[in-house]
Scaffold this active site. Structure first.
Site, PDB file in Angstrom:
ATOM      1  N   HIS A 120       0.876  -1.157   0.050  1.00  0.00           N
ATOM      2  CA  HIS A 120      -0.003   0.081   0.025  1.00  0.00           C
ATOM      3  C   HIS A 120       0.882   1.227   0.009  1.00  0.00           C
ATOM      4  O   HIS A 120       0.395   2.382  -0.410  1.00  0.00           O
ATOM      5  CB  HIS A 120      -0.763  -0.079   1.170  1.00  0.00           C
ATOM      6  CG  HIS A 120      -2.192  -0.791   1.055  1.00  0.00           C
ATOM      7  ND1 HIS A 120      -2.260  -2.134   1.081  1.00  0.00           N
ATOM      8  CD2 HIS A 120      -3.341  -0.441   0.936  1.00  0.00           C
ATOM      9  CE1 HIS A 120      -3.525  -2.615   0.887  1.00  0.00           C
ATOM     10  NE2 HIS A 120      -4.262  -1.586   0.504  1.00  0.00           N
ATOM     11  N   GLY A 121       2.058   1.395   0.441  1.00  0.00           N
ATOM     12  CA  GLY A 121       2.962   2.312   0.457  1.00  0.00           C
ATOM     13  C   GLY A 121       4.302   2.216   1.033  1.00  0.00           C
ATOM     14  O   GLY A 121       4.347   1.311   1.876  1.00  0.00           O
TER      15      GLY A 121
END
Length: 485
Positions: A323-324
């Site tokens: 996600h990041g």
């Protein structure tokens, strides 16, 4: 280019639909798909044209690799090489900065400035092609032409933020497409798109005004009071739902306009009765990807309880990191992995909680996990968590305590709550009303995809004026949370 921008809605989309329909009518289905691919490349390159060769090279390289795998008996080496190339590309652009900064911190050195530009949608188009290579090696995807494959990867409807569509579901739809725009598909697609647009413009962007100040204050090292912390968290929990589910609905609607069916990506996830149920409802296509292409290949639940728990943790930790490029995302994934392990252990005892209790505990666990997901650093995460338990004090504006004197016994009166919305006294009332409306919709209403035509029509009418106003008069288009992801 953003789906929620006037440029896209009033410019790009009508021109694309007209070009697609005209090409299909005059020159046939292949020409229509050619227009689709060209439009997708324009859409992708609108932000940074310099990134187009990366997308085009990735598509061509993976297509040629899959073709080679089909012709050769020994597919495993080619598959491993292809997966490594895709993941190394993703790792360089997305995680090189994080690893360099973390390594420098361990050595006591200043973080190097790598100046790497993160390409739009690289997480999504990488996963799409990883699925294609794996399914090709398994013999689960029929051979297709380059145009069909390129449209599968680059279709602007899902290119930037999903949903993650399976090659075996989507490529055959392109292969048999007649290049026509049917009236019923267009009407249904426009309806779904507008409902998703309303989620984004009317709800998600409005909720951001109450979520952002609290998390920004925590990032700057300021303490949050109990009310400020909970308003920020409840607003963000609703914002990310309406933002991402709104994007997914718009993607489904855009695909439906030209007769392509995308899978459902959200199904009232905050109504889930347990954490496993939550992941069957939240970002469904990602959940299926993690299950089928990571959890099961790791061994799934086939090698005993301890190995299953380890596989769950690995899957969710990597899912969080996907996600990041921040350790806080990994913490978010680790929390969900822990939740799933606890849930499976609880089920072994055969004890069932009442439905509302189970739903409430699940919702609380999900909300608390959103703190590291949204917080800009682990120190900011700690500040928000302290605020949630009242360590930052219980404050309320003077006017509210004057109206309800009994609140003075538990709260200290202040002129304003500095980190709540626009920092005005009535922000408490405005924020509370908006948050109550949003959570009422998420907890009590049916998903728009399960509503009948009458229900969708009423929902569209209820928000259409606000959507149009926000689309036309907003000073700028607020990016999606999963933009440049």
């Amino acid at each position: 280019m953003l789906f929620n921008s006037a440029l896209f809605v009033f410019g790009f989309l009508p021109v694309f639909l007209a070009g697609f329909a005209l090409a299909g009518r005059i020159a046939g289905a292949r020409a229509a798909l050619g227009v689709l691919l060209l439009a997708s490349l324009v859409f992708y390159g609108w932000w940074k044209p310099v990134l187009l060769p990366l997308l085009a090279g990735s598509i061509l390289g993976n297509y040629l690799l899959a073709g080679a795998m089909r012709r050769l008996r020994r597919k495993r080496g080619w598959l491993v090489g292809g997966l490594a190339a895709n993941l190394l590309l993703l790792g360089w652009f997305k995680y090189a900065g994080l690893l360099a900064a973390s390594g420098a911190a361990l050595l006591g050195l200043p973080a190097p400035a790598l100046c790497i530009l993160l390409p739009l949608g690289i997480s999504f188009f990488t996963f799409q092609q990883v699925m294609y290579l794996v399914d090709t090696a398994r013999g689960e995807v029929p051979e297709c032409g380059f145009l069909d494959y390129a449209c599968f990867v680059a279709f602007f409807a899902h290119l930037i933020a999903g949903p993650i569509v399976r090659p075996g579901e989507i490529i055959p739809q392109f292969a048999r497409h007649r290049g026509r725009v049917r009236q019923e598909d267009l009407a249904c697609g426009i309806e779904i798109f507008l409902l998703g647009l309303g989620k984004k413009l009317v709800l998600a962007d409005s909720l951001a005004r109450f979520a952002d100040p609290g998390f920004a204050a925590a990032a700057a090292g300021h303490s949050l009071s109990l009310i400020e912390a909970w308003v920020a968290l409840l607003a963000y929990g609703a914002q990310i739902y309406f933002d991402f589910s709104g994007y997914s609905d718009m993607a489904i609607g855009l695909a439906r306009m030209i007769g392509i069916g995308f899978p459902l990506n959200f199904r009232s996830p905050y109504q889930a009765g347990d954490i496993s149920d939550f992941w069957r409802r939240w970002n469904i296509t990602l959940s299926f990807f993690l299950r089928d292409y990571l959890y099961i290949p790791l061994g799934g639940n086939r090698r005993g309880e301890a190995r299953r728990n380890l596989n769950l943790m690995i899957t969710m930790l990597l899912g969080g990191l996907w996600h990041g490029a921040a350790w806080s995302f990994m913490l978010w994934g680790g929390l969900h992995g822990l939740y799933l392990v606890i849930h499976h252990q609880w089920r072994r005892f055969g004890t069932r909680l009442p439905r509302l209790v189970a739903q409430g505990l699940t919702l609380l666990a999900v909300l608390l996990a959103w703190v590291p997901f949204r917080a800009e650093s682990l120190s900011a995460c700690r500040i928000v968590l302290r605020g949630l338990v009242g360590a930052g004090g219980m404050l309320l504006p003077n006017q509210i305590i004057a109206a309800i004197p009994a609140l003075g016994a538990i709260a200290r009166p202040v002129a304003v709550l500095p980190w709540l919305g626009a920092a005005r006294t009535m922000s408490v009332v405005q924020g509370s009303a908006l948050i109550a409306l949003a959570w009422g919709i998420m907890l009590l209403a049916r998903d728009i995809h399960t509503l009948g035509g009458r229900g969708r029509g009423l929902a569209l009418i209820a928000g259409f004026a606000f959507t149009a106003q926000a689309l036309i008069f907003a000073p700028y288009a607020r990016p999606f949370i999963y933009f440049q992801f």
